[in-house]
Scaffold this active site. Sequence first.
Site, PDB file in Angstrom:
ATOM      1  N   ASP A  61      -4.167   3.787   2.662  1.00  0.00           N
ATOM      2  CA  ASP A  61      -5.554   3.221   2.969  1.00  0.00           C
ATOM      3  C   ASP A  61      -5.889   1.618   3.270  1.00  0.00           C
ATOM      4  O   ASP A  61      -6.908   1.348   3.135  1.00  0.00           O
ATOM      5  CB  ASP A  61      -6.404   3.548   1.654  1.00  0.00           C
ATOM      6  N   ASN A 113      -0.569   4.446  -0.625  1.00  0.00           N
ATOM      7  CA  ASN A 113      -1.364   5.632   0.158  1.00  0.00           C
ATOM      8  C   ASN A 113      -2.018   5.661   1.432  1.00  0.00           C
ATOM      9  O   ASN A 113      -2.835   6.415   1.653  1.00  0.00           O
ATOM     10  CB  ASN A 113      -2.182   6.103  -1.185  1.00  0.00           C
ATOM     11  N   GLU A 128      -5.582 -20.247 -17.299  1.00  0.00           N
ATOM     12  CA  GLU A 128      -6.102 -20.861 -16.221  1.00  0.00           C
ATOM     13  C   GLU A 128      -6.572 -22.093 -16.389  1.00  0.00           C
ATOM     14  O   GLU A 128      -8.033 -22.272 -16.725  1.00  0.00           O
ATOM     15  CB  GLU A 128      -7.141 -19.862 -15.396  1.00  0.00           C
ATOM     16  N   ASP A 171      -1.624  -1.167  -4.080  1.00  0.00           N
ATOM     17  CA  ASP A 171      -1.824  -0.368  -5.019  1.00  0.00           C
ATOM     18  C   ASP A 171      -0.718  -0.585  -6.278  1.00  0.00           C
ATOM     19  O   ASP A 171       0.326  -0.936  -5.855  1.00  0.00           O
ATOM     20  CB  ASP A 171      -2.223   0.958  -4.880  1.00  0.00           C
ATOM     21  N   ASP A 213       0.947  -0.966   0.027  1.00  0.00           N
ATOM     22  CA  ASP A 213      -0.064   0.043   0.273  1.00  0.00           C
ATOM     23  C   ASP A 213       0.883   1.217  -0.061  1.00  0.00           C
ATOM     24  O   ASP A 213       1.715   1.327   0.940  1.00  0.00           O
ATOM     25  CB  ASP A 213      -0.828  -0.021   1.111  1.00  0.00           C
ATOM     26  N   ASP A 218      -8.372 -16.077 -17.631  1.00  0.00           N
ATOM     27  CA  ASP A 218      -9.140 -16.583 -16.283  1.00  0.00           C
ATOM     28  C   ASP A 218     -10.359 -17.461 -17.037  1.00  0.00           C
ATOM     29  O   ASP A 218     -11.068 -17.148 -18.107  1.00  0.00           O
ATOM     30  CB  ASP A 218      -9.790 -15.391 -15.663  1.00  0.00           C
TER      31      ASP A 218
END
Length: 597
Positions: A67, A65, A320, A71, A63, A247
């Site tokens: 929160d 930032n 996948e 990210d 992370d 996927d």
Amino acid sequence: MHWTKHLESGALALFLGAAALAAGGQGVPASSTLHQRSAIQSSERDWWKSAVIYEIYPRSFQDSNGDGVGDLNGITQRLDYLKELGIDAIWLSPVYPSPQVDFGYDISDYKNIDPQYGTMADFDRLVAEAGKRHIRVLMDMVMNHSSDKHQWFLQSRSSRTNPYRDWYVWSDGKGETTTDKGQPPNNWISYFGHSAWQWDETTRQYYYHKFYAQQPDLNWNNPKVHEAFKDIISFWLKRGVGGFRFDAVPTLFEDPNLTDEGVVKDKDGKPIINSFGDQELDDSKTTNQPGVHEVMQEMRAYADTFSAASFPGTRVLIGETYMPNITELAKMYGPAGKPEFQLPMDTQVGMINKLDVATFRTKLIEAETELNNNTPLLLFDNHDNPRIQARYGDGVHDTDIQRALSTVLFLSRGAVQMYYGDEIGMLTTTPSRKEDVKDPIGISGWPEEKGRDGERTPMQWDSSANAGFSTAKPWLPVPPSAALLNVADESRDPSSLLAWYRSLIRIKKTNPTMVCGVETMLDTNNTKVLSWMRKAQGAPPVVVSVNFTAESQTVNLNVPGANGKLKTLLKTPGASDPASLEKIELGPYGVYIGEVK
Ligand code: NOJ
């Protein structure tokens, strides 16, 4: 054999390429000869054949930032760590805008970045910074379904005559009247529990969803869906991504007659009930239906038309592909002249889930000989499966067992997919209370199905309260094991699992035999130790022995044509250098890797 020669020359080209890149970063070293230059080109073309692909679950990596959610800028900050680890590519599980019902696998806009993860500028910077470190960025491509909040579906559900109606799979119910919705069209169930059909009151029909109701299945019989996805693929390839992980490919098509699936029964003939309380079905009408291969041939042919935009080399398609056996897996590479995936995941080896030498040997031989000269993609875990130690550990030697299995992973021929945190031995830490669960299948399936949170916990960078992942409370708790298992501490310890992973990756990437030399099993009647040899033209053969037991073992690897002398490349702590091939001594779950002189 013809294919043996092909692989051996590929190995040399890859090695020369790796050496040149190590010397000159991205580019061609100034003093390179013509021969080296062509080797580099070939290495760019074949980079994926011995690639180490590192899966990042972006919510949980870093992370930046404050929160509590990982990210893109966080990933960019950690690129030097990844470069030092020695990986070739990162695969980002989805970072597109999404209501996050399935943590990104419900996409509401395929050509943008979710603000939780950053901006398109952040994404471009990540690709550029990764490129400077010779790391490719691979995106997740979810084509089976979109989010129910995607504009396509909002249009589709708005009226039966909307131009997008046929982009999804709609059907009348059984026994439906103007006042009664009747029953779903058939008995199909969602992988995530209960009927795969969702009633939609506005247009009074059911829509199909193999996953959550918020993930309606797209209709791949509609040519417009094909065009839409080629456009999306082009959008990201032009931004410089190195390829995609596709996927849920086996579920793209369903039986057009909507025939009921068979009920799976136990040995007494009683229906098996799954963890959601549903009767288990045989998946015969909703997976691997005709059409899947043609779609992948079309996507591959399209991706192949993109040549080096900002990053040289082949764009790779990973699948996948949880296939039932090697024959079905082999088909995912595509028939002659109609390629599909370069790297469909081989779950045959990594998902044995038992330390059984004979089964590992059989599955590795199959990967080497039954994939029609293609490159296997081995893996042991990902964001959907408990981590390595949770599935193979004995509670006493867990780290040693992971050392042993990671040797199988990295030193078999082929490409490797690893999951963030594997390298520091991160554990699966399953929530103990239903109210703490974030993954919806853990909520609906509790207590039989506790969901996938346990393998998605924050990356453990150091031993501080939030493990260096975030300054805020992380979206999933940092497990107590982070106090010991973390990058900072393991980086200082030459006997750590992290040091072992770095060594294995270095051997895989720089030893000319290990880059992609052919593989032969040795000592094949041994039920306690797995041993194999890798061979490539013009370089010494390498032998690897891995003890699959908690007792010390001694092996005799009588390699014809070798004089029996060994040069140790790597061994588990405590083991001594063997005098010869005839006597290799291994401690509990011990590993020996040596060059044959
Ligand atoms: C497979 C993904 O890996 C998984 O996380 C997801 O829930 C399903 N596909 C649905 O997209």
